[in-house]
Design a protein around this motif. Sequence first.
Motif, PDB file in Angstrom:
ATOM      1  N   PHE A 165       0.856  -1.181   0.000  1.00 48.83           N
ATOM      2  CA  PHE A 165       0.000   0.000   0.000  1.00 48.83           C
ATOM      3  C   PHE A 165       0.894   1.233   0.000  1.00 48.83           C
ATOM      4  CE2 PHE A 165      -2.839  -3.245   1.536  1.00 48.83           C
ATOM      5  CZ  PHE A 165      -4.089  -2.878   1.058  1.00 48.83           C
ATOM      6  N   VAL A 166       0.390   2.322  -0.575  1.00 44.79           N
ATOM      7  CA  VAL A 166       1.187   3.548  -0.696  1.00 44.79           C
ATOM      8  C   VAL A 166       0.294   4.744  -0.374  1.00 44.79           C
ATOM      9  CG1 VAL A 166       0.678   3.799  -3.155  1.00 44.79           C
ATOM     10  CG2 VAL A 166       2.737   4.856  -2.188  1.00 44.79           C
ATOM     11  N   THR A 167       0.922   5.795   0.184  1.00 46.88           N
ATOM     12  CA  THR A 167       0.216   7.035   0.473  1.00 46.88           C
ATOM     13  C   THR A 167       1.179   8.207   0.370  1.00 46.88           C
ATOM     14  OG1 THR A 167      -1.143   8.217   2.084  1.00 46.88           O
ATOM     15  CG2 THR A 167       0.633   6.857   2.957  1.00 46.88           C
ATOM     16  N   LEU A 205      -3.127 -16.680  13.144  1.00 47.97           N
ATOM     17  CA  LEU A 205      -2.879 -15.868  11.961  1.00 47.97           C
ATOM     18  C   LEU A 205      -2.009 -14.683  12.357  1.00 47.97           C
ATOM     19  CD1 LEU A 205      -6.462 -15.796  10.407  1.00 47.97           C
ATOM     20  CD2 LEU A 205      -4.614 -17.410   9.938  1.00 47.97           C
ATOM     21  N   ALA A 206      -0.998 -14.400  11.545  1.00 48.30           N
ATOM     22  CA  ALA A 206      -0.083 -13.302  11.850  1.00 48.30           C
ATOM     23  C   ALA A 206       0.395 -12.672  10.548  1.00 48.30           C
ATOM     24  CB  ALA A 206       1.115 -13.785  12.682  1.00 48.30           C
ATOM     25  N   VAL A 207       0.597 -11.354  10.598  1.00 46.88           N
ATOM     26  CA  VAL A 207       1.107 -10.621   9.448  1.00 46.88           C
ATOM     27  C   VAL A 207       2.111  -9.592   9.951  1.00 46.88           C
ATOM     28  CG1 VAL A 207      -0.707  -8.858   9.530  1.00 46.88           C
ATOM     29  CG2 VAL A 207       0.447  -9.353   7.368  1.00 46.88           C
ATOM     30  N   GLU A 208       3.165  -9.406   9.177  1.00 50.16           N
ATOM     31  CA  GLU A 208       4.208  -8.424   9.506  1.00 50.16           C
ATOM     32  C   GLU A 208       4.125  -7.275   8.509  1.00 50.16           C
ATOM     33  OE1 GLU A 208       8.102 -10.084   9.801  1.00 50.16           O
ATOM     34  OE2 GLU A 208       9.100  -8.152   9.490  1.00 50.16           O
ATOM     35  N   PHE A 209       4.136  -6.032   9.008  1.00 47.08           N
ATOM     36  CA  PHE A 209       4.120  -4.886   8.108  1.00 47.08           C
ATOM     37  C   PHE A 209       5.353  -4.017   8.357  1.00 47.08           C
ATOM     38  CE2 PHE A 209       1.782  -3.414  11.826  1.00 47.08           C
ATOM     39  CZ  PHE A 209       2.233  -2.119  12.015  1.00 47.08           C
ATOM     40  N   ARG A 210       5.878  -3.488   7.239  1.00 48.78           N
ATOM     41  CA  ARG A 210       7.086  -2.650   7.268  1.00 48.78           C
ATOM     42  C   ARG A 210       6.800  -1.344   6.538  1.00 48.78           C
ATOM     43  NH1 ARG A 210       8.552  -7.773   6.571  1.00 48.78           N
ATOM     44  NH2 ARG A 210       8.323  -7.605   4.304  1.00 48.78           N
ATOM     45  N   ILE A 211       7.368  -0.273   7.037  1.00 52.24           N
ATOM     46  CA  ILE A 211       7.170   1.058   6.474  1.00 52.24           C
ATOM     47  C   ILE A 211       8.416   1.442   5.676  1.00 52.24           C
ATOM     48  CG2 ILE A 211       6.610   3.457   6.980  1.00 52.24           C
ATOM     49  CD1 ILE A 211       4.438   1.459   7.765  1.00 52.24           C
ATOM     50  N   ASN A 212       8.223   1.884   4.437  1.00 48.84           N
ATOM     51  CA  ASN A 212       9.324   2.298   3.563  1.00 48.84           C
ATOM     52  C   ASN A 212       9.059   3.738   3.109  1.00 48.84           C
ATOM     53  OD1 ASN A 212      10.742  -0.532   2.936  1.00 48.84           O
ATOM     54  ND2 ASN A 212       8.527  -0.815   2.805  1.00 48.84           N
ATOM     55  N   SER A 213      10.017   4.619   3.383  1.00 49.80           N
ATOM     56  CA  SER A 213       9.904   6.015   2.962  1.00 49.80           C
ATOM     57  C   SER A 213      10.546   6.194   1.592  1.00 49.80           C
ATOM     58  CB  SER A 213      10.581   6.940   3.982  1.00 49.80           C
ATOM     59  OG  SER A 213       9.949   6.819   5.253  1.00 49.80           O
ATOM     60  N   ILE A 214       9.804   6.777   0.661  1.00 45.73           N
ATOM     61  CA  ILE A 214      10.272   7.006  -0.703  1.00 45.73           C
ATOM     62  C   ILE A 214      10.629   8.478  -0.830  1.00 45.73           C
ATOM     63  CG2 ILE A 214       9.752   6.725  -3.145  1.00 45.73           C
ATOM     64  CD1 ILE A 214       9.757   4.130  -1.518  1.00 45.73           C
ATOM     65  N   GLY A 215      11.830   8.733  -1.360  1.00 45.71           N
ATOM     66  CA  GLY A 215      12.289  10.108  -1.497  1.00 45.71           C
ATOM     67  C   GLY A 215      11.913  10.727  -2.829  1.00 45.71           C
ATOM     68  N   ALA A 216      12.693  11.750  -3.211  1.00 42.73           N
ATOM     69  CA  ALA A 216      12.439  12.457  -4.469  1.00 42.73           C
ATOM     70  C   ALA A 216      12.971  11.658  -5.652  1.00 42.73           C
ATOM     71  CB  ALA A 216      13.084  13.841  -4.420  1.00 42.73           C
ATOM     72  N   LEU A 217      12.633  12.121  -6.842  1.00 46.00           N
ATOM     73  CA  LEU A 217      13.080  11.457  -8.061  1.00 46.00           C
ATOM     74  C   LEU A 217      14.579  11.645  -8.253  1.00 46.00           C
ATOM     75  CD1 LEU A 217      10.235  12.423 -10.561  1.00 46.00           C
ATOM     76  CD2 LEU A 217      10.645  10.187  -9.529  1.00 46.00           C
ATOM     77  N   GLY A 220      14.884  10.117 -12.737  1.00 45.21           N
ATOM     78  CA  GLY A 220      13.556   9.681 -13.162  1.00 45.21           C
ATOM     79  C   GLY A 220      12.968   8.549 -12.343  1.00 45.21           C
ATOM     80  N   VAL A 221      13.666   8.070 -11.283  1.00 45.91           N
ATOM     81  CA  VAL A 221      13.179   6.966 -10.461  1.00 45.91           C
ATOM     82  C   VAL A 221      13.241   7.384  -8.992  1.00 45.91           C
ATOM     83  CG1 VAL A 221      13.510   4.556  -9.793  1.00 45.91           C
ATOM     84  CG2 VAL A 221      13.953   5.261 -12.142  1.00 45.91           C
ATOM     85  N   ALA A 222      12.116   7.199  -8.263  1.00 47.93           N
ATOM     86  CA  ALA A 222      12.094   7.557  -6.842  1.00 47.93           C
ATOM     87  C   ALA A 222      12.610   6.426  -5.966  1.00 47.93           C
ATOM     88  CB  ALA A 222      10.667   7.930  -6.415  1.00 47.93           C
ATOM     89  N   SER A 223      12.403   5.163  -6.375  1.00 52.38           N
ATOM     90  CA  SER A 223      12.854   4.006  -5.589  1.00 52.38           C
ATOM     91  C   SER A 223      13.153   2.862  -6.550  1.00 52.38           C
ATOM     92  CB  SER A 223      11.782   3.574  -4.586  1.00 52.38           C
ATOM     93  OG  SER A 223      12.150   2.369  -3.940  1.00 52.38           O
ATOM     94  N   THR A 224      14.323   2.261  -6.389  1.00 53.05           N
ATOM     95  CA  THR A 224      14.670   1.116  -7.235  1.00 53.05           C
ATOM     96  C   THR A 224      13.913  -0.142  -6.835  1.00 53.05           C
ATOM     97  OG1 THR A 224      16.542   0.638  -5.771  1.00 53.05           O
ATOM     98  CG2 THR A 224      16.972   2.019  -7.700  1.00 53.05           C
ATOM     99  N   SER A 228       7.076   1.686  -9.065  1.00 50.06           N
ATOM    100  CA  SER A 228       5.792   2.312  -9.389  1.00 50.06           C
ATOM    101  C   SER A 228       5.313   3.266  -8.305  1.00 50.06           C
ATOM    102  CB  SER A 228       4.730   1.232  -9.612  1.00 50.06           C
ATOM    103  OG  SER A 228       4.613   0.396  -8.474  1.00 50.06           O
ATOM    104  N   ALA A 229       6.066   3.423  -7.209  1.00 50.80           N
ATOM    105  CA  ALA A 229       5.668   4.330  -6.136  1.00 50.80           C
ATOM    106  C   ALA A 229       5.968   5.774  -6.519  1.00 50.80           C
ATOM    107  CB  ALA A 229       6.385   3.975  -4.839  1.00 50.80           C
ATOM    108  N   PRO A 230       5.080   6.697  -6.193  1.00 50.35           N
ATOM    109  CA  PRO A 230       5.342   8.111  -6.508  1.00 50.35           C
ATOM    110  C   PRO A 230       6.422   8.679  -5.591  1.00 50.35           C
ATOM    111  CG  PRO A 230       3.303   7.895  -5.278  1.00 50.35           C
ATOM    112  CD  PRO A 230       3.766   6.505  -5.574  1.00 50.35           C
ATOM    113  N   PRO A 231       7.047   9.781  -5.969  1.00 54.38           N
ATOM    114  CA  PRO A 231       8.084  10.378  -5.105  1.00 54.38           C
ATOM    115  C   PRO A 231       7.475  10.974  -3.842  1.00 54.38           C
ATOM    116  CG  PRO A 231       7.615  11.781  -7.011  1.00 54.38           C
ATOM    117  CD  PRO A 231       6.884  10.499  -7.236  1.00 54.38           C
TER     118      PRO A 231
END
Length: 244
Positions: A165-167, A205-217, A220-224, A228-231
């Motif tokens: 998921f992305v925001t 039932l168990a699920v692990e979630f991790r937070i990833n911060s995406i920087g600026a472009l 032309g790519v914000a994250s390798t 597909s994540a926006p900057p």
Amino acid sequence: MVVIAILFWCWFLTSVVILVRRTIRRRKEKRLRRDGLHTALHDDGVTAATAVDASTATVDDGPGPEFEGDDDTAPEIEPTPVAVTPPTPPAPTRAPAAASTSATAPTPSPAAAPAPSSVATIARAAATPVTVAQVIAGIEMPCGLVPLTLSDHDMRYDRGQRVYFVTTQAPAAIVVSSLAEELERVGLNVSPIGETAALAQRGRLAVEFRINSIGALVDGVASTEFRSAPPNSVVVEFDVVPSA
């Protein structure tokens, strides 16, 4: 130009090989699951057929009383008159009543044995993987989180065991706290794993979630990793993990 053509064809052949290997691996996994279900269903059908045959089996007790005395050559015996003396009624006692009561007492039937669990049901449950949607059922994604589709083919993503998921509406710290509160609201126990990860568990039932911060472009790519994540966005990665 020759070097560019060689690099292009090398890239093309490598892509074809990777695509063929992934296709073969998917077909192999589907075939293994299908064979396991077929074997389990076959074993369950054989057990049911055996139980039906045992319940319908009968025992031959031999000829009945209607076959006795059918011999035509047996001599006829004339009955001899016998003087009948009326019997003397016995004195009433309590012993016969007790004997009659004990003779007519119902015999307790043994308790029915519990039916064995179905092999086919267990096999189907083992063959079906647990998905992220099953673990976090009922959640309302906070901070404007929406699904993120990646360009690469991940088998865990295809089976629903990994979701992204992305925001762009909140920073990483706010996303972590809001997401933990929402998971606890739907009945999961959240245990932090560092500053940007946590484990949410509900029974087995168990699920692990991790937070990833995406920087600026950058070029032309914000994250390798998340192309597909926006900057300037936050990507949340959910993974189903085995529960203790």
